[in-house]
Design a protein around this motif. Structure first.
Motif, short mmCIF file in Angstrom:
data_model
loop_
_atom_site.label_atom_id
_atom_site.label_comp_id
_atom_site.label_asym_id
_atom_site.label_seq_id
_atom_site.Cartn_x
_atom_site.Cartn_y
_atom_site.Cartn_z
N SER A 141 0.81 -1.10 0.04
CA SER A 141 0.21 0.31 -0.07
C SER A 141 0.91 1.28 0.03
O SER A 141 1.56 1.39 0.80
CB SER A 141 -1.01 0.20 1.36
N PRO A 142 0.53 2.01 -0.84
CA PRO A 142 1.37 3.54 -1.00
C PRO A 142 0.94 4.20 0.30
O PRO A 142 1.51 5.48 0.49
CB PRO A 142 0.84 4.15 -2.32
N ALA A 143 -0.37 3.85 1.02
CA ALA A 143 -0.71 4.76 2.29
C ALA A 143 -0.28 4.27 3.53
O ALA A 143 -0.72 4.73 4.55
CB ALA A 143 -2.36 4.93 2.22
N ALA A 144 0.48 3.14 3.50
CA ALA A 144 0.88 2.40 4.73
C ALA A 144 1.47 3.27 5.70
O ALA A 144 1.52 3.23 6.95
CB ALA A 144 1.92 1.38 4.33
N PHE A 145 2.56 4.26 4.95
CA PHE A 145 3.01 5.38 6.11
C PHE A 145 1.97 6.12 6.94
O PHE A 145 2.39 6.58 8.09
CB PHE A 145 3.67 6.42 5.09
N LEU A 146 0.79 6.39 6.54
CA LEU A 146 -0.17 6.86 7.33
C LEU A 146 -0.35 6.45 8.77
O LEU A 146 -0.66 6.88 9.68
CB LEU A 146 -1.40 7.09 6.54
N ALA A 147 -0.39 5.15 8.77
CA ALA A 147 -0.56 4.25 9.79
C ALA A 147 0.72 3.77 10.61
O ALA A 147 0.69 3.08 11.62
CB ALA A 147 -1.02 2.94 9.51
N GLU A 151 1.34 1.94 17.20
CA GLU A 151 2.27 1.02 17.65
C GLU A 151 2.66 -0.24 17.22
O GLU A 151 1.77 -1.10 16.86
CB GLU A 151 2.06 0.83 19.30
N GLY A 152 4.00 -0.33 16.63
CA GLY A 152 4.26 -1.76 15.95
C GLY A 152 3.84 -1.59 14.54
O GLY A 152 4.39 -2.54 13.67
N GLY A 153 3.29 -0.53 13.92
CA GLY A 153 2.92 -0.47 12.52
C GLY A 153 3.92 -0.08 11.79
O GLY A 153 4.01 -0.99 10.52
N GLU A 154 5.03 0.62 12.02
CA GLU A 154 6.14 0.86 11.09
C GLU A 154 6.97 -0.39 10.85
O GLU A 154 7.49 -0.53 9.76
CB GLU A 154 6.63 2.24 11.52
N ALA A 155 7.37 -0.91 12.07
CA ALA A 155 8.33 -2.02 12.10
C ALA A 155 7.55 -3.23 11.16
O ALA A 155 8.10 -4.00 10.55
CB ALA A 155 8.52 -2.67 13.58
N ASN A 158 8.00 -2.47 7.59
CA ASN A 158 9.52 -2.47 7.07
C ASN A 158 9.88 -3.85 7.26
O ASN A 158 11.15 -3.99 6.73
CB ASN A 158 10.38 -1.37 7.87
N GLY A 159 9.05 -4.80 7.57
CA GLY A 159 9.83 -6.21 7.54
C GLY A 159 10.50 -6.28 8.84
O GLY A 159 11.16 -7.49 9.03
N GLU A 160 10.63 -5.32 9.78
CA GLU A 160 11.56 -5.61 11.28
C GLU A 160 10.56 -5.91 12.34
O GLU A 160 11.06 -6.38 13.19
CB GLU A 160 11.87 -4.32 11.43
N ALA A 463 13.39 10.04 3.73
CA ALA A 463 14.26 9.02 3.08
C ALA A 463 13.74 7.96 2.82
O ALA A 463 12.75 7.29 3.81
CB ALA A 463 15.65 8.85 3.59
N GLY A 464 13.18 7.09 1.63
CA GLY A 464 12.43 6.13 1.50
C GLY A 464 11.15 6.06 1.59
O GLY A 464 10.34 5.19 1.31
N HIS A 465 10.49 7.31 1.69
CA HIS A 465 8.93 7.37 1.64
C HIS A 465 8.61 7.18 0.27
O HIS A 465 8.96 7.61 -0.73
CB HIS A 465 8.73 8.86 2.24
N SER A 466 7.53 6.58 0.12
CA SER A 466 6.63 6.14 -1.00
C SER A 466 6.38 7.29 -1.84
O SER A 466 6.36 7.25 -3.09
CB SER A 466 5.51 5.34 -0.84
N MET A 467 6.24 8.53 -1.32
CA MET A 467 5.83 9.67 -2.03
C MET A 467 7.12 10.65 -2.15
O MET A 467 6.79 11.74 -2.80
CB MET A 467 4.64 10.61 -1.09
N ASN A 468 8.21 10.03 -1.94
CA ASN A 468 9.51 11.01 -2.02
C ASN A 468 9.48 11.27 -3.36
O ASN A 468 9.60 12.31 -4.36
CB ASN A 468 10.63 10.50 -1.28
#
Length: 545
Positions: A141-147, A151-155, A158-160, A463-468
């Motif tokens: 999803s290109p919108a994933a960054f919004l979420a 807590e735990g969403g970015e990791a 990002n596969g972490e 850096a690395g943002h889908s909209m950059n």
């Protein structure tokens, strides 16, 4: 600009002739149309005729992250909150919510009568399924960054981390709980975005492509998707399962896909559309006649410079190109729809804690300066050892409006820098893929705010943002954005954002052109359409006599 003005005057003459032809039919009452566009007998149905310009990218809420999809999705589906007629978030599928003392945990209570269009109950599990799917890296999803504030969403994205660490849960069928990484003043506004709409888990499990056709689409909003002829039109019908169906006045909405403002205008003139954009060549007259209307819209028209391709790896060359553009001339002679020239990236309309507008406080960060542009170009070429500047191509997605803008900018580079810039265009879907892959040196772009806060503008260039889509990176910038997102003190948060925007313009990976507004024509028989500044068109309260 002399050549540009001559071209525009010739275009004006041609369009006026076309407009006169269209006006011959004005005043006649069009018959109602069937879903395939054919005339039928008059009925008592209230049918609104709108234009979506192009095929929606997707009606999958996690994927359709653009204005082409939002118009449909925002009226076919609904999240916990919906932007009201005052543009502020209000109760929607959630009848109420509780917030913990530390401001990090929200508990939403879903309405007992919230149903999907197929009659299923909307459950907390549908939201858990949808929000985790939004963050799932396999969804893409290109919108994933919004979420990422979950807590735990970015990791997880990002596969972490793993899905079980994402802090969303169904307390019971009608109670949903989410824990944020820090208090977010704009959280209830963010989740009005279609990316946060629920998905009927049972339907999606049985048919992963449930969103691709009208026959399989299941929504929970004011309207149902009843017909979708791809690249032609789609039709919505009032959803009698919607919890607030009593306040939905329209019976049907027919969406055309016409990607030419002049054609759209002529269809409006002949009654084939109830609304239309305003052709630039006619805007002055239509404003003078009181026919054109204008409302605010939070967003920018701009160009991206690719730092991974010559010659834009050089900051002084980037600044030279930016200073050679005259934004005021573009809005005066090209777009001509009352837009404000953009000398920063965050649009007007966002007040800081002192009550002062963000744009006013942070000032003009780039201005037209031809002599300085020439000096910077020479300096940059010397730094890179260029005797001749590498060939530059400006690429835009196919559209008459984008073409006119590109031609104007091309002329400015020639007149102000003595640089010949080539133009290239391609269809939207291919263009978007190629731009994301950093294939273009210089390319047109636009941004419409996903939610009502300045951080939404600035987070795009991490850096690395889908909209950059520029290849630009700055650890200092990224840290400022991160700190702003975790700052509960609003005064300090705005100071961090002011500093970040200044860094963005010192590095100049973008050339801003103008801030958006919404200029439109509307059938006098139509009322209640709400055009939110963040870009959603709201038809829940629309009516037609």
């Amino acid at each position: 600009m002399k050549k540009l003005l001559s071209v525009l005057m010739m275009g004006l003459f041609v369009l006026v002739l076309a407009a006169c032809t269209a006006n011959e039919n004005t005043g006649s009452e069009p018959g109602k149309k069937s879903d395939d566009g054919d005339k039928t007998e008059e009925t008592d149905e209230k049918v609104l005729y709108m234009n979506n310009s192009q095929e929606p990218t997707s009606f999958d809420p996690s994927i359709g992250f653009d204005s082409l999809s939002w118009a449909g999705l925002n009226n076919l589906m609904e999240g916990f909150t919906r932007l009201g007629q005052d543009h502020e978030p209000e109760e929607a599928i959630a009848e109420k919510w509780d917030i913990s003392e530390d401001g990090k945990t929200y508990t939403f209570h879903i309405r007992d009568n919230a149903k999907w269009s197929n009659g299923d109950a909307v459950t907390a599990g549908d939201f858990v399924f949808a929000w985790k799917r939004l963050l799932d890296p396999e969804t893409g999803s290109p919108a994933a960054f919004l979420a990422y504030f979950i807590e735990g969403g970015e990791a997880f994205n990002n596969g972490e981390g793993n899905v079980d660490d994402v802090k969303v849960k169904a307390v019971d069928d009608k109670t949903f709980e989410v824990t944020l990484t820090s208090p977010q003043a704009y959280f209830l506004s963010v989740i009005t975005n279609p990316a946060f709409f629920p998905i009927n888990e049972k339907v999606a499990t049985e048919n992963p492509q449930w969103f691709a056709e009208a026959e399989s689409f299941v929504g929970n909003g004011p309207f149902n998707l009843t017909e979708w002829v791809h690249d032609s039109h789609f039709v919505m019908q009032k959803n009698d399962q919607y919890w607030d169906a009593a306040n939905v006045k329209l019976d049907k909405v027919h969406w055309a896909m016409v990607d030419d403002t002049n054609t759209e205008y002529q269809m409006f003139q002949t009654g084939e559309l109830d609304t239309s954009d305003v052709p630039p060549e006619l805007s002055e007259q239509l404003f003078a006649d009181g026919k054109a209307e204008m409302v605010d819209q939070a967003g920018d028209y701009f160009y991206r410079l690719n730092l991974t391709l010559e010659p834009f790896q050089n900051k002084n060359i980037r600044k030279a190109f930016a200073m050679a553009v005259n934004q005021q001339e573009i809005v005066d002679f090209v777009t001509k729809n009352g837009e404000k020239p953009a000398y920063g990236f965050v649009s007007p309309g966002f007040a800081d804690p002192s009550g002062k507008d963000f744009r006013e406080s942070n000032g003009d960060l780039v201005k037209t300066d031809i002599e300085e542009a020439k000096a910077l170009l020479a300096k940059g070429m010397e730094e890179e050892g260029y005797e001749t500047l590498p060939e530059v191509t400006l690429t835009y997605s196919t559209s008459e409006a984008h073409k006119k803008m590109a031609e104007a900018v091309q002329q400015m580079f020639k007149e102000n820098l003595d640089v010949e810039v080539k133009l290239a265009n391609m269809e939207w879907n291919v263009f978007a893929e190629e731009q994301t892959a950093l294939k273009f040196q210089l390319s047109r772009s636009s941004f419409l705010a996903d939610y009502a806060d300045p951080i939404n503008f600035l987070e795009n260039f991490q850096a690395g943002h889908s909209m950059n889509r520029t290849g630009w990176e700055s650890k200092e910038y990224d840290q400022l954005i991160k700190d702003a997102k975790n700052e509960a003190d609003e005064t300090k948060r705005f100071e961090l954002m002011y500093e970040a925007e200044k860094i963005l313009f010192d590095e100049m990976p973008i050339i801003p052109i103008h801030f958006y507004n919404q200029v439109y024509l509307q059938n006098e028989a139509v009322s209640g359409i709400v055009r939110h500044p963040v870009g959603y068109v709201e038809l829940k309260w629309a009516d037609k006599k």
